[in-house]
Design a protein around this motif. Structure first.
Motif, PDB file in Angstrom:
ATOM      1  N   GLN A   1       0.604  -1.120   0.372  1.00 20.93           N
ATOM      2  CA  GLN A   1       0.625  -0.218   0.210  1.00 20.93           C
ATOM      3  C   GLN A   1       0.947   1.274   0.088  1.00 20.93           C
TER       4      GLN A   1
ATOM      5  N   PRO B   1      -2.534   5.909 -11.451  1.00 15.11           N
ATOM      6  CA  PRO B   1      -1.517   4.359 -11.664  1.00 15.11           C
ATOM      7  C   PRO B   1      -0.376   4.194 -11.059  1.00 15.11           C
TER       8      PRO B   1
ATOM      9  N   HIS C   1       0.948   3.387  -8.139  1.00 14.52           N
ATOM     10  CA  HIS C   1       1.497   2.865  -7.144  1.00 14.52           C
ATOM     11  C   HIS C   1       1.283   0.928  -8.300  1.00 14.52           C
ATOM     12  N   ASP C   2       0.370   0.888  -9.073  1.00 14.90           N
ATOM     13  CA  ASP C   2       0.496  -0.338  -9.469  1.00 14.90           C
ATOM     14  C   ASP C   2       1.447  -0.475 -10.735  1.00 14.90           C
TER      15      ASP C   2
ATOM     16  N   ALA D   1       4.411  -3.136 -10.220  1.00 18.45           N
ATOM     17  CA  ALA D   1       5.339  -4.330 -11.336  1.00 18.45           C
ATOM     18  C   ALA D   1       5.927  -3.953 -11.444  1.00 18.45           C
TER      19      ALA D   1
END
Ligand code: F6P
Length: 544
Positions: A409, A416, A418-419, A423
Motif C-alpha cells: 500500500q 496508476p 503504485h501499481d 509491477a
C-alpha cells in the motif's frame, strides 16, 4: 582464542563441494523442478515478508548453510550479545542495541546492572522534551517557539536520523523544518541554515564521543551563527542547543547545560544508535508515540532473531545467503533497491551499517582471513535505478545480489502510480532470475547479429522484502533485520563487527596535515612526493 579456521569447517568444505553443481543449475531449472518453490522459500515475520526463492540455492544449500551457522556457534553468539557479554573484544565492550527497544519490564544486565531502566528514563526525558518543542512550550532565547531543528552529527550520528526522517516523512509534523548537517565542508552548514531564523532554530549536537572533528567544527559554527544573530548573548546557547552523547564532560565544556543532554552508553555502537537518543530528531519529527511504535518494530525482529530456528530465522537466513553469494558464488556487492521514494537514504544508511561493521580483514584472534568478508552495499530507489545501472546487473559480467524492498500500500495514492511501481519491482526480480534465452530472442524476429546483445542470461540472485505499508513499526523491523544479518555474517566470518579501527589512520594524518595547509610560511614537508606536491599546489592556489 583458538577455533577451527572457517575454511576448515566441515560445513564450509561441504559447501565448497556443493557449489560446483549449484553453479551449473539455473534458477529456471530450480523453479521448474519445484512448482511450490516460491511459496516454500519465503518467510513472514509479523507482516514482513521475505522471499528468497530467487537465490541460487537448493534445500541442500540451505541445510549446509544452517549447519555452518551451527558450527560457528551462531546460537551461542546471539545469546552472548543479548546477554551483555563483551563481544566487541577489541574495544572490550558489550553490544546491546537490543536494550534500546526492550520493553520497560525487561531485565538485561551489563556488569550485573539492569540497564533497561536507564534506557526508559532517557526515552521519558526525550518524550517530555519532544512534547514541549512540538507543542510550542519550549521557547528560544527571544521567546519565539522553535520551528527549525538542525541535527549536527556524522556517520551513525547522522545517517540513521536522516534515513529515518526521510523514511517516516509521511508521519512528521509538517510545521517543523528539519535539516541535517554532517560534512565538514562548510557548504553543508551554510546551505542547511541559509533560510532559517536563528531565533526559531534548535540545534541537536549528536555525537557519541563529542570529539568528532566534523561535528565539533559544525557545532562551533552553529554557535557563532546563532550568537551573531542574537547579539552575542551566550545565555542563548541553553535555549538553542541540546546534546546527544555519552560524554557529559565534553558536552559541558562546549557550553551545553548537561540538563539538556540526552545520554546513551558505550554499549551502543554509533551505527547501531538510531533508536537511542541519537533518534531525538526522529522523535521530534514523528512524535513520541510513533517513535515507540518504531521501537516495538525493532523489538519484534529482535525476539524473532533471538528465538527462531535458523532455517526460519529471517536475519540468519539473509546473512547465510549473503555468505553463499559472496564466498561461494563470487558476488562482491549487494544492490539495495527500495521501491519506495521515502527509503531513498536507506542504501546510504546500510552502507555504514554493513561496511563499517564487516569490512574487516582479520579474525577475532587477529589472524588474517583467507576468505572474502564484508559485501559492498550500494543502491538507489527503484524505478530510478532501472534507467541507470540496472543494465550492468542484467547483462554485465559481474554477479550482483539484489535486495528489493516494496510495500503493498502506498502512503500517497495517485492514480496508476503504485501499481506501476509494484509491477516494476516484481518484474525486475523476475527478469533477473529468468532472463531471456537466445531462442526466445530469435522467436521475436530479432536478426541474428543482434541476438547476443538482446540475450539476458538471468540466474541473478535476489531477495524481495514486501510489507503491507511503510509504518514506523515496519521500518523498525526492516532495520533490525539488517542489523542482525550483519552480526550473523560477522559471526560466520569470525570478525569483530562492532569496532572500526579502519577509520583512524586518515583522521590522524588529516590532523597532521592541517597545520601544513594553514601555516603562514611554507612548511618543510616530509610526506611522499605526491602528497607534498598536492599540499604545495593547494597552498599556492587557495588564495586569501
Ligand atoms: O568515523 C567513524 C565513526 O566513529 C563512526 O563509527 C561513528 O558513527 C561516527 O564516527 C561519529 O562518531 P560520533 O558519534 O562519536 O561523533
Amino acid at each position: 582464542m583458538t577455533s577451527t579456521p572457517l575454511t576448515s569447517r566441515p560445513a564450509w568444505q561441504a559447501l565448497q563441494n556443493h557449489v560446483a553443481a549449484a553453479r551449473e543449475r539455473h534458477l529456471r531449472e530450480l523453479f521448474a523442478a519445484d512448482p511450490r518453490r516460491g511459496e516454500r522459500l519465503a518467510l513472514d515475520v509479523d507482516g514482513l515478508y521475505f522471499d528468497y526463492a530467487k537465490n541460487r540455492v537448493t534445500d541442500e544449500t540451505i541445510r549446509l548453510l544452517v549447519q555452518l551457522a551451527d558450527e560457528c556457534d551462531l546460537r551461542g553468539r546471539i545469546a552472548a550479545m543479548f546477554g551483555g557479554e563483551r563481544i566487541n573484544t577489541t574495544e572490550n565492550r558489550a553490544v546491546l542495541h537490543v536494550v534500546l527497544r526492550a520493553p520497560r519490564e525487561a531485565t538485561i544486565l551489563v556488569d550485573g546492572v539492569n540497564v533497561v531502566p536507564q534506557v526508559h528514563a532517557v526515552l521519558d526525558k526525550m518524550t517530555a522534551f519532544a512534547e514541549r518543542v512540538r507543542g510550542g512550550a519550549w521557547k528560544g532565547h527571544t521567546g519565539r517557539a522553535i520551528r527549525n531543528i538542525v541535527n549536527i552529527g556524522i556517520g551513525g550520528s547522522d545517517l540513521g536520523p536522516v534515513m529515518a526522517f526521510e523514511a517516516l516523512r509521511h508521519y512528521t509534523n509538517r510545521s517543523l523544518t528539519f535539516r541535517f548537517v554532517s560534512n565538514v565542508d562548510g557548504t553543508d552548514f551554510v546551505e542547511a541554515t541559509h533560510d532559517l531564523a536563528p531565533a526559531e532554530t534548535l540545534f541537536i549536537v549528536s555525537s557519541k564521543t563529542f570529539t568528532t572533528l566534523e561535528t565539533m567544527t559544525n557545532a562551533h559554527s552553529a554557535r557563532n551563527w546563532l550568537l551573531r544573530a542574537l547579539s552575542g548573548d551566550v545565555k542563548a546557547v541553553a535555549k538553542h542547543f541540546v546534546a546527544v552523547s555519552t560524554n557529559a564532560a565534553k558536552v559541558a565544556e562546549f557550553g551545553i547545560d548537561t540538563e539538556n543532554m540526552f545520554e546513551f552508553w558505550d554499549w551502543v555502537g554509533g551505527r547501531y544508535s538510531m533508536d537511542s537518543a541519537i533518534g531525538l530528531s526522529t522523535m521530534l519529527a514523528i512524535g513520541p508515540e510513533n517513535f515507540r511504535e518504531l521501537l516495538a518494530g525493532f523489538h519484534a525482529m529482535d525476539e524473532h532473531f533471538r528465538t527462531a530456528p535458523f532455517e526460519k530465522n529471517m536475519p540468519a537466513l539473509m546473512a547465510l545467503l549473503g555468505v553463499w553469494n559472496t564466498n561461494f558464488l563470487g558476488a562482491e556487492t549487494v544492490a539495495v533497491l527500495p521501491y519506495d521514494q521515502y527509503l531513498k537514504r536507506f542504501p546510504a544508511y546500510l552502507q555504514q551499517l554493513t561496511m563499517e561493521s564487516n569490512g574487516k580483514r582479520v579474525t577475532l584472534a587477529g589472524a588474517e582471513v583467507d576468505y572474502a568478508t564484508g559485501q559492498i552495499y550500494w543502491g538507489e530507489p527503484g524505478t530510478n535505478g532501472q534507467h541507470s545501472f540496472y543494465q550492468l546487473i542484467h547483462q554485465g559480467t559481474r554477479l550482483v545480489a539484489c535486495d528489493f524492498i516494496a510495500f503493498a500500500q502506498t502512503l500517497n495514492p495517485l492514480g496508476p502510480h503504485h501499481d506501476l511501481l509494484m509491477a516494476n519491482v516484481i518484474a525486475q526480480a523476475e527478469a533477473l532470475a529468468f532472463g531471456k534465452t537466445a531462442d526466445e530472442v530469435r522467436a521475436e524476429g530479432t536478426p541474428e547479429w543482434l541476438v547476443p546483445h538482446r540475450v539476458f542470461p538471468g540466474n541473478r540472485p535476489s531477495n524481495t522484502i514486501l510489507a503491507e505499508r511503510l509504518t514506523p513499526s515496519v521500518l523498525g523491523k526492516l532495520i533490525a533485520l539488517y542489523e542482525h544479518a550483519v552480526f550473523a555474517q560477522g559471526v560466520i566470518w569470525n570478525i569483530d563487527s562492532f569496532d572500526q579501527w579502519g577509520v583512524e589512520l586518515g583522521k590522524v594524518l588529516a590532523q597532521r596535515i592541517v597545520p601544513e595547509l594553514t601555516a603562514k610560511e611554507a612548511p618543510v614537508l616530509g610526506h611522499d612526493s605526491s602528497t607534498n606536491r598536492l599540499i604545495e599546489r593547494y597552498r599556492a592556489a587557495k588564495g586569501g
